[in-house]
Scaffold this motif. Structure first.
Motif, mmCIF file in Angstrom:
data_model
loop_
_atom_site.group_PDB
_atom_site.id
_atom_site.type_symbol
_atom_site.label_atom_id
_atom_site.label_comp_id
_atom_site.label_asym_id
_atom_site.label_seq_id
_atom_site.Cartn_x
_atom_site.Cartn_y
_atom_site.Cartn_z
ATOM 1 N N GLY A 1 0.824 -1.210 0.000
ATOM 2 C CA GLY A 1 0.000 0.000 0.000
ATOM 3 C C GLY A 1 0.850 1.248 0.000
ATOM 4 N N VAL A 2 0.386 2.246 -0.728
ATOM 5 C CA VAL A 2 1.131 3.499 -0.871
ATOM 6 C C VAL A 2 0.161 4.672 -0.809
ATOM 7 C CG1 VAL A 2 2.447 4.926 -2.485
ATOM 8 C CG2 VAL A 2 2.991 2.506 -2.243
ATOM 9 N N ALA B 1 9.121 -4.114 -1.725
ATOM 10 C CA ALA B 1 8.281 -4.052 -2.921
ATOM 11 C C ALA B 1 7.351 -2.845 -2.876
ATOM 12 C CB ALA B 1 7.464 -5.342 -3.052
ATOM 13 N N ALA B 2 6.838 -2.511 -1.680
ATOM 14 C CA ALA B 2 5.959 -1.348 -1.529
ATOM 15 C C ALA B 2 6.706 -0.060 -1.851
ATOM 16 C CB ALA B 2 5.394 -1.302 -0.114
ATOM 17 N N PHE B 3 7.938 0.038 -1.386
ATOM 18 C CA PHE B 3 8.741 1.236 -1.655
ATOM 19 C C PHE B 3 8.984 1.380 -3.157
ATOM 20 C CE2 PHE B 3 12.160 4.175 -1.841
ATOM 21 C CZ PHE B 3 12.179 4.876 -0.653
ATOM 22 N N TYR B 4 9.324 0.271 -3.808
ATOM 23 C CA TYR B 4 9.594 0.315 -5.243
ATOM 24 C C TYR B 4 8.319 0.658 -6.028
ATOM 25 C CZ TYR B 4 11.603 -0.985 -9.747
ATOM 26 O OH TYR B 4 12.062 -0.961 -11.038
ATOM 27 N N TYR B 5 7.194 0.144 -5.575
ATOM 28 C CA TYR B 5 5.902 0.459 -6.179
ATOM 29 C C TYR B 5 5.627 1.963 -6.097
ATOM 30 C CZ TYR B 5 0.753 0.225 -6.723
ATOM 31 O OH TYR B 5 -0.548 0.393 -7.124
ATOM 32 N N ALA B 6 5.950 2.563 -4.965
ATOM 33 C CA ALA B 6 5.765 4.008 -4.803
ATOM 34 C C ALA B 6 6.623 4.784 -5.799
ATOM 35 C CB ALA B 6 6.116 4.418 -3.372
ATOM 36 N N LEU B 7 7.854 4.332 -6.001
ATOM 37 C CA LEU B 7 8.729 5.012 -6.963
ATOM 38 C C LEU B 7 8.166 4.937 -8.380
ATOM 39 C CD1 LEU B 7 12.263 3.868 -5.728
ATOM 40 C CD2 LEU B 7 11.245 6.149 -5.502
#
Length: 218
Positions: free
Chosen positions: A92-93, A124-130
């Motif tokens: 989640g982001v 994976a959540a951090f990369y999704y945010a990027l």
């Protein structure tokens, strides 16, 4: 985006004193620069952003107009959840940013198959945010990243080592994306209670509830 002014102040004996302002908003920086030039006591006036790039007043006015049209003042909240039985991860982001004089919020989540740990879900959540920032056109800006994953954020700051090969692969991907977007990241570890919105989105992803929304909040 914040700016700092530097200039030389001319004394009555023609000596010049180097002066510098605090970090202020773009519009305030322009107003201050105009007042300094109008007073006739300032010379060699330059504006600096947080990355050290400099502009003169004319260039600064053009820059601020361009910035107002692009996303800026970006804050990202992220979280990952993990289901041990299914080896699935929910990420989640929540992203807050300004565009023009308005403020927006993006809420997004995603279900990922075949994850191994909750830690991997956080990466994976951090990369999704990027990836969302990239789609928004966020580049060459300072961005604040907030999450309750202390290990990840400390590793990105370079304070803690990472010994797990899978997580190191995620770190490499994250750092490459940050470099490609030319971001200036600021990392802040927050209590889990302050990350409820991103946590809820991660849980909803595990429940099969897909979310992606952009809302004007101001």
């Amino acid at each position: 985006m914040k700016f700092r002014l530097e200039w030389k102040y001319k004394l009555k004996n023609n000596q010049k004193v180097h002066c510098s302002s605090e970090w202020i908003s773009g519009m305030n920086a322009i107003q201050m620069g105009e007042e300094l030039e109008a007073g006739g006591k300032a010379s060699e006036l330059y504006f600096y952003d947080e990355k050290g790039t400099s502009w003169i007043l004319k260039e600064m006015k053009k820059l601020v107009v361009e910035i107002e049209e692009d996303p800026h003042e970006v804050t990202v909240y992220f979280d990952g959840g993990f289901n041990r039985e299914s080896n699935q991860a929910g990420i989640g982001v929540v992203i807050y940013f300004k565009q023009g004089k308005k403020k927006y919020r993006i809420r997004a989540n995603e279900l990922i198959e075949e994850m191994d740990t909750n830690n991997e879900a956080e990466y994976a959540a951090f990369y999704y945010a990027l990836n969302i920032l990239e789609d928004l056109g966020v580049r060459h800006l300072p961005c604040e990243f907030k999450g309750d994953s202390q290990g990840l954020l400390k590793q990105l700051e370079g304070e803690w080592p990472c010994y797990e090969e899978v997580l190191n692969q995620w770190l490499d991907r994250i750092e490459e994306k940050i470099k490609a977007l030319d971001l200036k990241p600021v990392y802040k570890v927050i209590p889990r209670k302050d990350n409820k919105e991103a946590d809820k989105l991660a849980t909803q992803a595990l429940e099969g509830k897909e979310v992606f929304s952009k809302m004007l909040i101001l």
